[in-house]
Motif scaffolding. Structure first.
Motif, short mmCIF file in Angstrom:
data_model
loop_
_atom_site.label_atom_id
_atom_site.label_comp_id
_atom_site.label_asym_id
_atom_site.label_seq_id
_atom_site.Cartn_x
_atom_site.Cartn_y
_atom_site.Cartn_z
N UNK A 23 0.83 -1.20 0.00
CA UNK A 23 0.00 0.00 0.00
C UNK A 23 0.87 1.26 0.00
N UNK A 24 0.38 2.28 -0.63
CA UNK A 24 1.13 3.53 -0.74
C UNK A 24 1.47 4.13 0.61
N UNK A 25 0.60 3.94 1.61
CA UNK A 25 0.86 4.58 2.90
C UNK A 25 2.03 3.95 3.65
N UNK A 26 2.56 2.83 3.19
CA UNK A 26 3.74 2.25 3.83
C UNK A 26 5.04 2.76 3.22
N UNK A 27 4.95 3.44 2.08
CA UNK A 27 6.18 3.90 1.43
C UNK A 27 6.19 5.41 1.15
N UNK A 28 5.10 6.09 1.44
CA UNK A 28 5.04 7.54 1.24
C UNK A 28 4.66 8.22 2.56
N UNK A 29 5.28 9.34 2.83
CA UNK A 29 5.00 10.08 4.06
C UNK A 29 3.72 10.89 3.91
N UNK A 30 3.07 11.12 5.03
CA UNK A 30 1.85 11.94 5.01
C UNK A 30 2.23 13.41 4.93
N UNK A 31 1.25 14.27 4.73
CA UNK A 31 1.51 15.70 4.63
C UNK A 31 2.04 16.29 5.92
N UNK A 32 1.65 15.74 7.05
CA UNK A 32 2.14 16.26 8.34
C UNK A 32 3.41 15.56 8.79
N UNK A 33 3.63 14.35 8.31
CA UNK A 33 4.77 13.57 8.77
C UNK A 33 4.52 12.93 10.13
N UNK A 34 3.31 13.06 10.65
CA UNK A 34 2.99 12.59 12.00
C UNK A 34 1.79 11.66 12.05
N UNK A 35 1.38 11.12 10.93
CA UNK A 35 0.18 10.30 10.87
C UNK A 35 0.36 9.05 11.73
N UNK A 36 -0.50 8.86 12.76
CA UNK A 36 -0.37 7.70 13.64
C UNK A 36 -1.05 6.44 13.10
#
Length: 183
Positions: free
Chosen positions: A114-127
């Protein structure tokens, strides 16, 4: 002209008092009524306090891995990398994350990550990670802990937060604490 100047000065002073004083007190008062009294949502585990609404960094094979962070999970400096999807440096970073994930999760195809395992979120703090991101890590975690995959799957099912609309997501910190509590 004098009337306009005095009106402007009065409005400026009124805004200064309202936004610097009254508005601040109203927001502070509302925060103290919220869960955590304005300190954020916390969990105490093994005599250490963790913030559940801020991403944590996990790298052990025994735990769910968090979403990558462009700010190294530092809540004082929230932000993204500001690199677009065509930036060569960004593409190298994502490719390295994919290679690392495949190294520690044999049997997973590149297309299953999934993309969320290899790309950072906009805040960098997504829990949180997506349900798919949690499920793709089950085999690795079960093998590293020497437990059944069904036990890890139960943790995912118990910790998964399902909103009224949209897809479910997993709080990584809560899931990893639940993993540690498996006997």
């Amino acid at each position: 002209m004098k009337a306009n100047i005095f009106s402007s000065i009065k409005l400026t002073l009124l805004c200064l008092v309202f936004f610097s004083g009254l508005y601040t007190l109203i927001v502070y008062g509302a925060a103290t009524l919220a869960p955590g009294q304005g300190e954020g949502r916390t969990i105490t585990y093994q005599n250490k306090k963790y913030y559940t609404n801020v991403g944590q960094h996990f790298t052990s094979e025994q735990y769910f891995w968090s979403r990558p962070s462009a700010v190294d999970y530092n809540a004082a400096g929230s932000g993204g990398s500001n690199k677009g999807p065509s930036n060569p440096g960004y593409l190298e970073t994502v490719a390295a994350r994919i290679d690392t994930f495949l190294k520690y999760n044999p049997g997973i195809e590149r297309s299953e990550i999934p993309a969320d395992l290899v790309t950072a979120s906009g805040s960098g703090l997504d829990p949180h990670i997506s349900e798919q991101a949690a499920k793709v890590q089950i085999k690795r975690i079960a093998h590293a802990r020497g437990i059944a995959e069904d036990d890890v799957r139960k943790v995912v099912d118990n910790v998964l937060e399902r909103p009224w609309f949209g897809k479910g997501h997993l709080n990584v910190l809560k899931a990893n604490i639940a993993l540690d509590q498996i006997k």
